[in-house]
Design an enzyme around this catalytic site. Structure first.
Site, PDB file in Angstrom:
ATOM      1  N   SER A  24     -31.343  85.338  79.348  1.00 50.60           N
ATOM      2  CA  SER A  24     -30.500  86.486  78.807  1.00 50.60           C
ATOM      3  C   SER A  24     -29.293  86.744  79.326  1.00 50.60           C
ATOM      4  O   SER A  24     -29.346  86.631  80.601  1.00 50.60           O
ATOM      5  CB  SER A  24     -31.430  87.629  78.796  1.00 50.60           C
ATOM      6  OG  SER A  24     -30.990  88.909  78.156  1.00 50.60           O
ATOM      7  N   SER A  26     -28.079  89.645  78.862  1.00 49.77           N
ATOM      8  CA  SER A  26     -27.655  91.106  78.718  1.00 49.77           C
ATOM      9  C   SER A  26     -27.465  91.793  80.094  1.00 49.77           C
ATOM     10  O   SER A  26     -26.182  92.456  80.222  1.00 49.77           O
ATOM     11  CB  SER A  26     -29.032  91.787  78.408  1.00 49.77           C
ATOM     12  OG  SER A  26     -28.645  92.845  78.233  1.00 49.77           O
ATOM     13  N   THR A  69     -36.883  93.630  74.879  1.00 50.27           N
ATOM     14  CA  THR A  69     -37.012  92.640  74.115  1.00 50.27           C
ATOM     15  C   THR A  69     -38.457  92.343  74.016  1.00 50.27           C
ATOM     16  O   THR A  69     -39.311  92.886  74.385  1.00 50.27           O
ATOM     17  CB  THR A  69     -35.959  91.591  74.736  1.00 50.27           C
ATOM     18  OG1 THR A  69     -36.090  90.419  73.658  1.00 50.27           O
ATOM     19  CG2 THR A  69     -36.564  91.073  76.145  1.00 50.27           C
ATOM     20  N   LYS A  73     -40.929  95.402  71.649  1.00 48.30           N
ATOM     21  CA  LYS A  73     -39.967  95.880  70.714  1.00 48.30           C
ATOM     22  C   LYS A  73     -40.887  97.106  69.835  1.00 48.30           C
ATOM     23  O   LYS A  73     -40.432  97.880  69.697  1.00 48.30           O
ATOM     24  CB  LYS A  73     -39.329  95.019  69.903  1.00 48.30           C
ATOM     25  CG  LYS A  73     -37.847  94.540  70.771  1.00 48.30           C
ATOM     26  CD  LYS A  73     -36.974  93.561  69.702  1.00 48.30           C
ATOM     27  CE  LYS A  73     -35.894  92.921  70.435  1.00 48.30           C
ATOM     28  NZ  LYS A  73     -35.001  92.433  69.520  1.00 48.30           N
ATOM     29  N   ASP A  85     -32.642 107.134  63.451  1.00 44.94           N
ATOM     30  CA  ASP A  85     -32.910 106.344  61.994  1.00 44.94           C
ATOM     31  C   ASP A  85     -33.223 104.884  61.925  1.00 44.94           C
ATOM     32  O   ASP A  85     -34.011 104.263  61.296  1.00 44.94           O
ATOM     33  CB  ASP A  85     -31.859 106.902  61.011  1.00 44.94           C
ATOM     34  CG  ASP A  85     -31.648 108.342  60.779  1.00 44.94           C
ATOM     35  OD1 ASP A  85     -32.949 109.021  61.026  1.00 44.94           O
ATOM     36  OD2 ASP A  85     -30.672 108.718  60.274  1.00 44.94           O
ATOM     37  N   ASN A  94     -34.856  98.001  70.332  1.00 45.51           N
ATOM     38  CA  ASN A  94     -34.455  97.216  71.509  1.00 45.51           C
ATOM     39  C   ASN A  94     -33.655  98.078  72.723  1.00 45.51           C
ATOM     40  O   ASN A  94     -33.057  97.524  73.208  1.00 45.51           O
ATOM     41  CB  ASN A  94     -33.423  96.241  70.928  1.00 45.51           C
ATOM     42  CG  ASN A  94     -32.278  96.873  70.534  1.00 45.51           C
ATOM     43  OD1 ASN A  94     -32.059  97.863  69.998  1.00 45.51           O
ATOM     44  ND2 ASN A  94     -31.064  95.839  70.749  1.00 45.51           N
ATOM     45  N   ASP A 115     -29.770  96.031  67.440  1.00 46.53           N
ATOM     46  CA  ASP A 115     -29.512  94.783  66.725  1.00 46.53           C
ATOM     47  C   ASP A 115     -29.124  94.744  65.403  1.00 46.53           C
ATOM     48  O   ASP A 115     -28.153  93.691  64.901  1.00 46.53           O
ATOM     49  CB  ASP A 115     -31.029  93.918  66.548  1.00 46.53           C
ATOM     50  CG  ASP A 115     -31.783  93.736  67.930  1.00 46.53           C
ATOM     51  OD1 ASP A 115     -30.998  93.323  69.128  1.00 46.53           O
ATOM     52  OD2 ASP A 115     -32.818  93.540  68.078  1.00 46.53           O
ATOM     53  N   GLY A 143     -34.355  82.253  57.374  1.00 45.81           N
ATOM     54  CA  GLY A 143     -35.476  82.598  58.505  1.00 45.81           C
ATOM     55  C   GLY A 143     -36.500  83.612  58.213  1.00 45.81           C
ATOM     56  O   GLY A 143     -36.183  84.437  56.857  1.00 45.81           O
ATOM     57  N   ALA A 147     -35.317  88.824  63.427  1.00 46.75           N
ATOM     58  CA  ALA A 147     -33.924  88.885  63.352  1.00 46.75           C
ATOM     59  C   ALA A 147     -33.677  88.885  61.847  1.00 46.75           C
ATOM     60  O   ALA A 147     -32.607  89.630  61.235  1.00 46.75           O
ATOM     61  CB  ALA A 147     -33.064  87.517  63.901  1.00 46.75           C
TER      62      ALA A 147
END
Length: 309
Positions: A24, A26, A69, A73, A85, A94, A115, A143, A147
């Site tokens: 990651s 992040s 993550t 989640k 919301d 996340n 995300d 996919g 995601a």
């Protein structure tokens, strides 16, 4: 046993909570922001599946928030005081941020989902004319995982998609996406495009979000899904493709196919960066233009270059 990172040297502390998180970027992204703002803050990696331990750590008065993550989640939701919301609609968190309850003056732990914002902003920050590119047109999501659900939300809620084509090798995964998004109120018109013959009859999309790993199709189902994608990319209208896969390299087979077909390709690091900057807006109280956006892009690009050496 979970190793707790040392935070004694920091004014404020956050965590990246998940497993595995070794790749990651992040913490690097957020460290770049805090250095740019002159803050003695850090997001510390907590590579763990121990929810109880995490819940104890965030009681620290210095805690400002966390990135959450996989695999946490959804599991984290019941431990939060409230959701935005976006967190409520998507059904996955996340990001955790804190606010004081004005009545009790106690700290509240609030969950959101950035995300979806990352996907939205990756398009709007890179496309100068959204009306010409993708507004008021069908969209496509490749996919069937988390995601893909975030992409459906962003395309439906903010990006003015008239309908969304779902392209995937597994029909049951597509059915699950349609069912869940519809139940959560952001299904819109979702179309399972299962064959090239079906794709040939459809209007071309404007915005495409690819949410699959970078590997060549091998099974018949994978080859059919790739054929559907290529058919829709070959339509007359050329929009923009967000390639969410960026590890180990942001330039994938699908990115190359899209470029050759005449599409604008947006790298997945853009979605990662913009969702991270959205997190820092919650955590620091700053507006996006007050954050070191250009420096973040430079640092992430440099890290990707290092990983390819």
């Amino acid at each position: 046993m979970t190793v707790t990172p040392d935070s004694g040297h920091l004014d404020r502390v956050g965590y990246l909570f998940g497993h595995p998180i070794a790749h990651s970027m992040s913490p690097l992204l957020h460290q770049t922001v805090y250095e740019g703002l002159g803050l003695k803050w850090a997001q510390l990696p907590l590579d763990s599946t121990d929810m109880d331990h995490f819940l104890k750590l965030i009681q620290d008065p210095k805690f400002y928030g966390a990135s959450v993550t996989m695999p946490h989640k959804v599991a984290i939701l019941k431990h939060l005081d409230s959701l935005t919301d976006e967190g409520r609609d998507v059904g996955a968190c996340n990001t955790i941020f804190t606010r004081l309850d004005p009545t009790t003056n106690k700290r509240q732990y609030i969950g959101t989902n950035t995300d979806v914002v990352g996907i939205r902003d990756a398009f709007y920050e890179n496309i100068s004319d959204a009306d010409a590119c993708f507004h008021g047109r069908p969209a496509m999501v490749v996919g069937g995982g988390g995601a893909a659900r975030s992409a459906v939300y962003a395309l439906t809620k903010w990006m003015k998609a008239t309908k969304i084509y779902l392209v995937n090798r597994d029909r049951s995964e597509v059915d699950a996406v349609i069912k869940e998004c519809t139940q959560r109120g952001f299904g819109g018109e979702l179309i399972d495009v299962a064959s090239v013959a079906q794709a040939e009859k459809l209007e071309g999309p404007g915005a495409v979000v690819s949410c699959v790993p970078n590997f060549p199709p091998r099974t018949d189902a994978e080859k059919e899904a790739r054929g559907v994608l290529e058919c829709l990319l070959a339509k007359q209208h050329k929009g923009a493709v967000l390639e969410m896969c960026y590890h180990p390299s942001p330039w994938t087979e699908i990115a190359e196919l899209s470029k050759k077909a005449g599409w604008k390709v947006i790298l997945g690091t853009e979605a990662m960066i913009w969702q991270g900057l959205e997190q820092d807006k919650f955590w620091t109280g700053k507006k996006a233009h007050d954050l070191p956006v250009e420096r973040v892009h430079e640092v992430i690009a440099s890290r990707l270059d290092e990983s390819r050496i």
